[in-house]
Structures are given as C-alpha cells and as structure tokens.
Design a protein around this motif. Sequence first.
Motif, mmCIF file in Angstrom:
data_model
loop_
_atom_site.group_PDB
_atom_site.id
_atom_site.type_symbol
_atom_site.label_atom_id
_atom_site.label_comp_id
_atom_site.label_asym_id
_atom_site.label_seq_id
_atom_site.Cartn_x
_atom_site.Cartn_y
_atom_site.Cartn_z
ATOM 1 N N ARG A 43 10.000 6.574 -4.290
ATOM 2 C CA ARG A 43 9.070 7.618 -4.727
ATOM 3 C C ARG A 43 9.586 8.303 -5.986
ATOM 4 N N LEU A 50 0.885 4.385 -2.672
ATOM 5 C CA LEU A 50 0.740 5.782 -2.258
ATOM 6 C C LEU A 50 1.945 6.621 -2.684
ATOM 7 N N VAL A 95 2.742 8.926 4.207
ATOM 8 C CA VAL A 95 2.524 7.543 3.777
ATOM 9 C C VAL A 95 2.755 6.592 4.948
ATOM 10 N N LEU A 121 1.506 12.478 -1.410
ATOM 11 C CA LEU A 121 1.782 12.414 0.027
ATOM 12 C C LEU A 121 3.282 12.343 0.257
ATOM 13 N N ARG A 142 0.840 -1.205 0.000
ATOM 14 C CA ARG A 142 0.000 0.000 0.000
ATOM 15 C C ARG A 142 0.872 1.252 0.000
ATOM 16 N N ALA A 143 1.948 1.221 0.756
ATOM 17 C CA ALA A 143 2.865 2.362 0.783
ATOM 18 C C ALA A 143 3.450 2.608 -0.602
ATOM 19 N N GLU A 161 -0.207 6.729 7.095
ATOM 20 C CA GLU A 161 -1.375 6.243 6.353
ATOM 21 C C GLU A 161 -1.458 4.715 6.359
ATOM 22 N N ARG A 163 1.678 7.404 -6.297
ATOM 23 C CA ARG A 163 0.663 8.432 -6.549
ATOM 24 C C ARG A 163 1.266 9.821 -6.458
#
Length: 153
Positions: A115, A76, A87, A82, A72-73, A90, A79
């Motif tokens: 990222r 994110l 993250v 964030l 999930r990280a 989250e 994306r």
Amino acid sequence: MTTPATGGHRRTEELVWLRRVRDRIDREYAQPLDVEALARGAHMSAGHLGRQFRLAYGESPYSYLMTRRIERAMALLNRGDLSVTEVCFEVGRSSLGTFSTRFSELVGVSPSVYRRQGAKITAGMPACIARQVTRPIRNREAAKSDALIASRP
C-alpha cells in the motif's frame, strides 16, 4: 462408440464449461467459492474440473481464484481509501492473517508495505502495462523468473 468428431465436440463443450467456470470466478471472486460448487455448476466432478482447468489455464481453479483476489486487493490498496482490513473483507477473505500471508507469498511484500509503495511502482505506466508488471506470481514462478534473469549476461 466414440468417433473423432464426437470426441472433438465433447472437448469443445468441456472448454466452454471451463470458460464459464473461469468467468464465474472473475465475477464472483469476493463470494465464498469452492471447487465442489464450481464443478457442480460445470457438470463435472471436482477432480475432473481441477485437472481440466489446470490443462486449459495452467493453474488450478483455487490458484486462479486466489490470484484474482490478490489482483483486486492490489488495485484497492493502490486506490488508498480502504484499510488493509477493509480490503481483506472486500476481496472475500475472512481472516486478515491468512490474507496477509497469501498476499505476501504472491506479491513478495505485505499488504501494508504494498500500500505504501505500490503507487510508486506503476507511476506513469499505462494501465495495461501496470497490470502485467504487478500481476501476482506464485513463489515457484518467481524462482524460475529470478533464475532466468540471473542467468542472462
């Protein structure tokens, strides 16, 4: 006395409970979850849950939870809206240092490097293939795959 039919029925029931535990982890990965709470929900001891979960899914409930959080990280971070700290929180982690260390262990690069580079890795890939390519793997699994790749002619 246990008959083969009864034993099979118990195993089926146990597999149903294990699936419910896995589904709960998938749904509530960002919540504080521990093996004892998951085991209570499945009417098992923590040790029994751990053993049976590993037999059914190939990893412990804790490892499965960590993998879900890191997956999930990764999504994110790709994306891009964030920060790494956001993250971290989250996905249910409370320590940025621990999150970064675990992320690096499973993914091979730090969250900030991922990222910056993550979207480039999967550009043009269908989502189902991108998920397989970017799925976090534990170091021992990475070492096995690297060895297999290196041994191919």
